[in-house]
Write a protein that holds these residues in place. Sequence first.
Motif, short mmCIF file in Angstrom:
data_model
loop_
_atom_site.label_atom_id
_atom_site.label_comp_id
_atom_site.label_asym_id
_atom_site.label_seq_id
_atom_site.Cartn_x
_atom_site.Cartn_y
_atom_site.Cartn_z
N ASP A 210 2.95 8.22 -2.37
CA ASP A 210 3.19 9.23 -1.35
C ASP A 210 3.06 8.64 0.05
O ASP A 210 3.79 9.04 0.97
CB ASP A 210 2.22 10.40 -1.51
N ARG A 211 2.13 7.71 0.22
CA ARG A 211 1.89 7.10 1.53
C ARG A 211 2.67 5.80 1.71
O ARG A 211 2.49 5.09 2.68
CB ARG A 211 0.39 6.87 1.73
N GLN A 212 3.53 5.50 0.77
CA GLN A 212 4.40 4.33 0.81
C GLN A 212 3.61 3.03 1.04
O GLN A 212 4.01 2.18 1.83
CB GLN A 212 5.47 4.50 1.89
N MET A 213 2.49 2.92 0.36
CA MET A 213 1.71 1.68 0.41
C MET A 213 2.34 0.70 -0.58
O MET A 213 1.77 0.33 -1.61
CB MET A 213 0.24 1.95 0.11
N ASN A 214 3.54 0.27 -0.23
CA ASN A 214 4.39 -0.46 -1.17
C ASN A 214 3.98 -1.91 -1.36
O ASN A 214 4.34 -2.53 -2.37
CB ASN A 214 5.85 -0.37 -0.72
N GLY A 215 3.24 -2.45 -0.41
CA GLY A 215 2.71 -3.80 -0.60
C GLY A 215 1.72 -3.84 -1.75
O GLY A 215 1.80 -4.70 -2.64
N LEU A 216 0.78 -2.89 -1.75
CA LEU A 216 -0.20 -2.81 -2.84
C LEU A 216 0.48 -2.55 -4.17
O LEU A 216 0.13 -3.17 -5.19
CB LEU A 216 -1.20 -1.69 -2.54
N ILE A 217 1.43 -1.64 -4.18
CA ILE A 217 2.12 -1.31 -5.42
C ILE A 217 2.84 -2.54 -5.99
O ILE A 217 2.77 -2.82 -7.20
CB ILE A 217 3.10 -0.16 -5.19
N ALA A 218 3.50 -3.29 -5.12
CA ALA A 218 4.24 -4.48 -5.57
C ALA A 218 3.30 -5.57 -6.05
O ALA A 218 3.52 -6.18 -7.12
CB ALA A 218 5.12 -4.99 -4.43
N VAL A 219 2.26 -5.86 -5.28
CA VAL A 219 1.34 -6.94 -5.64
C VAL A 219 0.61 -6.62 -6.94
O VAL A 219 0.42 -7.49 -7.80
CB VAL A 219 0.33 -7.19 -4.49
N GLY A 220 0.19 -5.38 -7.11
CA GLY A 220 -0.59 -5.01 -8.28
C GLY A 220 0.21 -4.74 -9.53
O GLY A 220 -0.37 -4.46 -10.59
N ALA A 221 1.54 -4.86 -9.48
CA ALA A 221 2.39 -4.46 -10.61
C ALA A 221 2.19 -5.32 -11.84
O ALA A 221 2.45 -4.87 -12.97
CB ALA A 221 3.85 -4.49 -10.19
N GLY A 222 1.74 -6.55 -11.68
CA GLY A 222 1.59 -7.45 -12.82
C GLY A 222 0.29 -7.29 -13.57
O GLY A 222 0.09 -7.92 -14.62
N SER A 223 -0.59 -6.43 -13.09
CA SER A 223 -1.91 -6.27 -13.70
C SER A 223 -1.99 -4.97 -14.50
O SER A 223 -1.34 -3.98 -14.15
CB SER A 223 -2.99 -6.27 -12.62
N LYS A 224 -2.81 -4.96 -15.52
CA LYS A 224 -3.04 -3.71 -16.26
C LYS A 224 -3.98 -2.78 -15.49
O LYS A 224 -4.14 -1.62 -15.87
CB LYS A 224 -3.62 -4.01 -17.63
N TYR A 225 -4.60 -3.29 -14.41
CA TYR A 225 -5.48 -2.48 -13.59
C TYR A 225 -4.74 -2.01 -12.34
O TYR A 225 -4.10 -2.79 -11.65
CB TYR A 225 -6.72 -3.29 -13.16
N TYR A 321 8.50 -1.04 3.99
CA TYR A 321 7.32 -0.40 4.57
C TYR A 321 7.73 0.81 5.40
O TYR A 321 8.85 0.87 5.94
CB TYR A 321 6.56 -1.41 5.45
N PRO A 322 6.83 1.78 5.54
CA PRO A 322 7.18 3.02 6.25
C PRO A 322 7.40 2.86 7.75
O PRO A 322 7.87 3.80 8.39
CB PRO A 322 6.00 3.95 5.95
#
Length: 486
Positions: A210-225, A321-322
């Motif tokens: 919702d807040r378009q924190m797309n850097g975190l979403i992209a970086v964390g995509a490879g982890s199960k956490y 990024y937003p």
Amino acid sequence: MNITIDEAHLTDTSIYVVYEGEESRFRLTESRKQRMTLTWFYGRSDQETDALVVGMGQRSKLTLEQVRRTGASAARALLKENKTGGALIRPSVRDGGSSSRISIQEELQAWVEGWMYGLYQFNKHRGVTANLQSLSLHLRLEDWEGLSRKDLEAVIRTAEIRIEGTQFTRDLVNESPETLNPEAFVAVVEDRFKKAPVQLHVYRGQELRDRQMNGLIAVGAGSKYDPAMIEISYNGAGSGKESPHIVLIGKGVTFDMGGMNVKIGRDISDARMDMGGAAAVVGAMDILVSHKAPVRVTALIAVADNLSGPDAMLPSSVVHYPNGLSVQVANTDGEGRLIIADALLHASNLGADKVIDIATLTGNVGAALGLEIAGIWGDPQITADMVEIGERNGERLWPMPLMDEYESELRSDYADLKNVGTSTLAGAITAALFIRHFVADSMEWVHIDMAGTVQYKREFPHSAAGATGYGARLLADYVEKQFLQA
């Protein structure tokens, strides 16, 4: 933390402080009085106390970090001798010594901080090799002229608060990755501050989208956490005082495998320490809250794993990024700046006046400055204030340039920016230039690259190998100083 006053009879060791050019009760050459020089004199019978003589160099040139490191070295020397405690015996100026450029309260606090810093050990995962030995420090009121017992107790309590925050930082950085993943990091922070007078909110899942924190979403995509943005707000200044809103941003990559640009090497266990900036911010908040500091400060901690896998961010991906900027991910191992960008944009939404981001961002900064000093970029006044603080508390900084000419390194053929430069040179500077693109005009900002200072790779006389706790006291001292000057 066992520190007593006027109970020296409980100890099995006396610690004597000596200065160059001054008389001492021991027959010593001047070389044995040089700073951080330790000399043992062992008792000749069970009834005679052992003595450790600690050289401090010239009293007129004494620094607080010198005192801290000497105190730490003395504590570690006693541990290695299996002692139970030490009585600190300090010569005063009236004994014939020259004057010092630091106050007696500052010197006392530095001794106590250094002593406790030196005793730090990370035993959580040790079994038969764990060292659970305790060691007490005994102070004599007569050695601290002008200070009452109440004064000593107040200084000791201040030192304890600072070292507790620092050692919390060290524990986080030293922790193993199977124990401290992004979700566990959030849980640890929530537990630490659950009874504190703060407002704590964790953005994850749909809230990140919702807040378009797309850097975190992209970086964390490879982890199960799942990745997360932790927000901790503390206002000890009260509503009746106009206070600048300071935001501290920490990079919290709990394991940095490099993503699809995977790191290689015989031992990459240091990748678990890529959350040193986040740990420093958490430690600083712990110090400020415990000290009931009259400040207004918010911590933003971006937490993720950077792993390879079927869902991981790919090289050549574009992150939007937003603020309208798009970023070509030229190298997935340049992930820290992608998540700091999210935090900077969020800081602007919170109405931040001053922002400090701190991160284990580039190996390049260590190549430039070594392992004892971090680099700082950005606002000249914040930089000057923080450099001065670092010189006093031992967490040193060196001002680095934001070279506009190097912006060309970040040009992309199909996005607004690349996350890393094309050259192998000036990587720490181009990283800072990238981050600057996400700083709002309304904010004063500095960036600290602490990659070199996050750990000692081997044991030193004043410290165990492993996490240093760098940044916790530095950030806390800066925030508190701004409000004391207001």
